[in-house]
Design a protein around this motif. Structure first.
Motif, PDB file in Angstrom:
ATOM      1  N   GLY A   1       0.847  -1.194   0.000  1.00  0.00           N
ATOM      2  CA  GLY A   1       0.000   0.000   0.000  1.00  0.00           C
ATOM      3  C   GLY A   1       0.875   1.233   0.000  1.00  0.00           C
ATOM      4  N   LEU A   2       0.820   1.998  -1.077  1.00  0.00           N
ATOM      5  CA  LEU A   2       1.724   3.146  -1.201  1.00  0.00           C
ATOM      6  C   LEU A   2       1.560   4.143  -0.062  1.00  0.00           C
ATOM      7  CD1 LEU A   2       1.574   3.786  -5.071  1.00  0.00           C
ATOM      8  CD2 LEU A   2       3.363   2.651  -3.752  1.00  0.00           C
ATOM      9  N   ASP A   3       0.337   4.342   0.390  1.00  0.00           N
ATOM     10  CA  ASP A   3       0.116   5.271   1.512  1.00  0.00           C
ATOM     11  C   ASP A   3       0.786   4.747   2.785  1.00  0.00           C
ATOM     12  OD1 ASP A   3      -1.285   7.027  -0.051  1.00  0.00           O
ATOM     13  OD2 ASP A   3      -3.279   6.343   0.611  1.00  0.00           O
ATOM     14  N   ASN A   4       0.758   3.441   2.969  1.00  0.00           N
ATOM     15  CA  ASN A   4       1.379   2.843   4.153  1.00  0.00           C
ATOM     16  C   ASN A   4       2.895   3.010   4.134  1.00  0.00           C
ATOM     17  OD1 ASN A   4      -1.156   1.924   4.925  1.00  0.00           O
ATOM     18  ND2 ASN A   4      -0.872  -0.092   3.975  1.00  0.00           N
ATOM     19  N   ALA A   5       3.468   3.122   2.920  1.00  0.00           N
ATOM     20  CA  ALA A   5       4.925   3.194   2.782  1.00  0.00           C
ATOM     21  C   ALA A   5       5.455   4.627   2.819  1.00  0.00           C
ATOM     22  CB  ALA A   5       5.351   2.530   1.469  1.00  0.00           C
ATOM     23  N   LYS A   6       4.583   5.584   2.823  1.00  0.00           N
ATOM     24  CA  LYS A   6       5.016   6.987   2.770  1.00  0.00           C
ATOM     25  C   LYS A   6       5.895   7.336   3.970  1.00  0.00           C
ATOM     26  CE  LYS A   6       3.197  11.626   1.904  1.00  0.00           C
ATOM     27  NZ  LYS A   6       1.962  12.427   1.700  1.00  0.00           N
ATOM     28  N   GLY A   7       7.043   7.951   3.683  1.00  0.00           N
ATOM     29  CA  GLY A   7       7.949   8.386   4.731  1.00  0.00           C
ATOM     30  C   GLY A   7       9.061   7.399   5.060  1.00  0.00           C
ATOM     31  N   ILE A   8       9.000   6.198   4.496  1.00  0.00           N
ATOM     32  CA  ILE A   8      10.047   5.210   4.762  1.00  0.00           C
ATOM     33  C   ILE A   8      11.386   5.712   4.228  1.00  0.00           C
ATOM     34  CG2 ILE A   8      10.869   2.890   4.165  1.00  0.00           C
ATOM     35  CD1 ILE A   8       8.006   1.927   4.258  1.00  0.00           C
ATOM     36  N   ILE A   9      12.455   5.408   4.950  1.00  0.00           N
ATOM     37  CA  ILE A   9      13.800   5.887   4.624  1.00  0.00           C
ATOM     38  C   ILE A   9      14.679   4.700   4.227  1.00  0.00           C
ATOM     39  CG2 ILE A   9      15.882   6.972   5.590  1.00  0.00           C
ATOM     40  CD1 ILE A   9      13.879   8.424   7.560  1.00  0.00           C
ATOM     41  N   SER A  10      15.519   4.906   3.218  1.00  0.00           N
ATOM     42  CA  SER A  10      16.467   3.882   2.823  1.00  0.00           C
ATOM     43  C   SER A  10      17.672   4.563   2.172  1.00  0.00           C
ATOM     44  CB  SER A  10      15.818   2.870   1.866  1.00  0.00           C
ATOM     45  OG  SER A  10      16.681   1.759   1.657  1.00  0.00           O
ATOM     46  N   VAL A  11      18.433   3.798   1.413  1.00  0.00           N
ATOM     47  CA  VAL A  11      19.561   4.346   0.657  1.00  0.00           C
ATOM     48  C   VAL A  11      19.487   3.826  -0.779  1.00  0.00           C
ATOM     49  CG1 VAL A  11      21.130   4.523   2.629  1.00  0.00           C
ATOM     50  CG2 VAL A  11      21.074   2.416   1.281  1.00  0.00           C
ATOM     51  N   ASN A  12      20.234   4.472  -1.651  1.00  0.00           N
ATOM     52  CA  ASN A  12      20.351   3.977  -3.016  1.00  0.00           C
ATOM     53  C   ASN A  12      21.745   4.265  -3.521  1.00  0.00           C
ATOM     54  OD1 ASN A  12      19.609   2.720  -5.388  1.00  0.00           O
ATOM     55  ND2 ASN A  12      17.836   4.024  -5.765  1.00  0.00           N
ATOM     56  N   TYR A  13      22.110   3.595  -4.614  1.00  0.00           N
ATOM     57  CA  TYR A  13      23.387   3.874  -5.263  1.00  0.00           C
ATOM     58  C   TYR A  13      23.188   3.931  -6.776  1.00  0.00           C
ATOM     59  CZ  TYR A  13      23.491  -1.271  -5.611  1.00  0.00           C
ATOM     60  OH  TYR A  13      23.170  -2.585  -5.839  1.00  0.00           O
ATOM     61  N   GLY A  14      21.919   4.107  -7.184  1.00  0.00           N
ATOM     62  CA  GLY A  14      21.628   4.192  -8.612  1.00  0.00           C
ATOM     63  C   GLY A  14      20.436   5.093  -8.862  1.00  0.00           C
ATOM     64  N   LYS A  15      20.286   5.493 -10.106  1.00  0.00           N
ATOM     65  CA  LYS A  15      19.182   6.367 -10.494  1.00  0.00           C
ATOM     66  C   LYS A  15      17.867   5.599 -10.535  1.00  0.00           C
ATOM     67  CE  LYS A  15      22.539   8.731 -13.417  1.00  0.00           C
ATOM     68  NZ  LYS A  15      23.145   8.641 -14.764  1.00  0.00           N
ATOM     69  N   ASP A  16      16.816   6.255 -10.094  1.00  0.00           N
ATOM     70  CA  ASP A  16      15.480   5.683 -10.083  1.00  0.00           C
ATOM     71  C   ASP A  16      14.747   6.140 -11.344  1.00  0.00           C
ATOM     72  OD1 ASP A  16      12.845   4.975  -9.659  1.00  0.00           O
ATOM     73  OD2 ASP A  16      12.721   5.812  -7.641  1.00  0.00           O
ATOM     74  N   PRO A  17      14.264   5.219 -12.175  1.00  0.00           N
ATOM     75  CA  PRO A  17      13.562   5.615 -13.398  1.00  0.00           C
ATOM     76  C   PRO A  17      12.325   6.465 -13.143  1.00  0.00           C
ATOM     77  CG  PRO A  17      14.121   3.286 -13.465  1.00  0.00           C
ATOM     78  CD  PRO A  17      14.410   3.760 -12.073  1.00  0.00           C
ATOM     79  N   LEU A  18      11.770   6.392 -11.931  1.00  0.00           N
ATOM     80  CA  LEU A  18      10.587   7.181 -11.607  1.00  0.00           C
ATOM     81  C   LEU A  18      10.921   8.613 -11.196  1.00  0.00           C
ATOM     82  CD1 LEU A  18       8.585   4.508  -9.574  1.00  0.00           C
ATOM     83  CD2 LEU A  18       7.979   5.434 -11.816  1.00  0.00           C
TER      84      LEU A  18
END
Length: 407
Positions: free
Chosen positions: A275-292
């Motif tokens: 559920g996208l609303d449930n995931a709002k605000g979650i924190i993580s890391v990345n090392y690549g570009k997001d197509p979105l």
């Protein structure tokens, strides 16, 4: 929760590489010849981590594209893939088949920590490269004990160090509850966080709950973590269990600061089911570009990636982090094989994989380069923080490099 050129650019790049013949004598090990480079892989097309099966599909499409463009120095890459269902005994069976029956030159991107762990000793005894292993567990970056293994994913302990820095800077009084997969993946993440928190780990971590891959859900673990009074949730899962954890937290009305490991960040595989609303605000890391992410709309690397996906892998979700991962790993494989030239021996593959300098992948974030050294085999050790806004991941903060070598 571990990069392309437009068709014309790829042809040009490969053409330039081919136009510089090696003066050295051709050298081959089993699985290589004047016409073929045989590579083997296991992927989870079924089972609890089947979401990762698309990685192999994108990689196969990339290899198909390279072959259609003439291959590498006239050699076609023969990528042999078997489904291991993310089941270690099945991985052992399939990898033995790849080595002893198919006689591959190297394995490539075996997916998952438990599957890789099951065959690491075997591949090292056989002196067959465990190349760009799809895991970040520390044991896969240990050249002293496993000189034929090199992982692609950022080291899980390194990622844990980055989260610890973030927590200490922004939530120094947090009460941390941890959910983790009970294997090398989960334990490495926990160790990385504890080491990063240092003396404060004992007082800040108030609860830990583990789960097995065979567990149907993590609902009971989530109830336990909420009851502990934790106000920061360190969520170490893969997509299926990550989605369950996010959804259950919402059902329980538990709203802690939520840090999610990179393995479980794919939007379509984890956050949409949760559920996208449930995931709002979650924190993580990345090392690549997001197509979105719209900031990459005119980025040349992203354009090459999207053109590739449209032509060569149209059935796969081009906006998924799983697809970008598959593309990036295949791109690096080709780079390593190009560096090998006509010395297609297993020893030279490991030599080239551990001597990468100034390599900039199509989907690498600006300022990030890939470099390996004979004494530092970590391929990816740079990160940037990101937060989910309900629709996509949004990057924030500077590029962070983990300088702590785990081996």
């Amino acid at each position: 929760m571990s990069l392309f050129r437009s068709t014309a650019a790829v042809v040009l790049t490969l053409g330039l590489a081919f136009a510089t013949p090696s003066l050295a004598q051709k050298k081959y090990d089993t699985g290589a010849s004047d016409t073929e480079i045989k590579i083997g892989q296991t992927i989870p097309l079924s089972g609890p981590a089947s979401a990762y099966g698309s990685i192999g599909k994108v990689q196969a499409a990339y290899i198909h594209m390279i072959n259609e463009q003439g291959g590498l120095n006239g050699r076609k890459i023969n990528l042999i893939q078997y489904d291991d269902a993310y089941n270690p005994p099945k991985t052992v069976e399939q990898v033995r088949k790849l080595v002893e029956s198919d006689e591959v030159l190297t394995t490539f991107q075996l997916i998952g920590t438990p599957p890789n762990a099951a065959v690491q000793k075997y591949l090292n005894e056989k002196k067959v490269p465990q190349l760009l292993a799809g895991t970040g567990a520390t044991r896969f970056t240990d050249p002293k004990h496993f000189p034929w293994t090199i992982a692609f994913n950022p080291n899980y302990q390194s990622e844990g160090h980055i989260y610890a820095k973030y927590i200490l800077a922004n939530y120094p009084n947090a009460k941390i509850g941890i959910l983790f997969q009970n294997d090398d993946l989960g334990k490495d993440y926990v160790k990385g966080l504890r080491d990063g928190l240092g003396a404060k780990a004992g007082s800040m971590i108030v609860s830990q709950a583990s789960y097995e891959l065979s567990d149907p859900t993590v609902d009971s673990q989530m109830v336990t973590l909420k009851a502990s009074g934790a106000d920061l949730f360190y969520d170490i899962t893969t997509p299926k269990f990550g989605a369950q954890a996010i959804k259950k937290a919402a059902e329980l009305g538990w709203k802690p600061v939520h840090i999610l490991d990179i393995n479980a960040t794919p939007v379509s595989q984890t956050l949409v089911p949760a559920g996208l609303d449930n995931a709002k605000g979650i924190i993580s890391v990345n090392y690549g570009k997001d197509p979105l992410d719209p900031q990459w709309a005119n980025d040349e690397g992203m354009k090459r990636y999207k053109a590739f996906m449209a032509k060569w892998a149209p059935a796969e979700d081009a906006n998924s982090g799983i697809a970008t991962y598959g593309y990036s790993t295949a791109e690096l494989l080709v780079h390593i094989l190009q560096q090998c030239g006509d010395d297609l021996t297993r020893a030279n593959i490991m030599k080239q994989a551990t001597n990468i300098h100034g390599y900039v992948a199509d989907l690498a974030l600006p300022g990030m380069t890939t470099a390996t050294e004979p004494d530092d085999w970590r391929i990816n050790k740079q990160f940037q923080m990101m937060r989910f806004d309900g629709q996509r991941w949004v990057l924030f903060g500077p590029i962070l490099t983990d300088e702590v070598r785990t081996n």
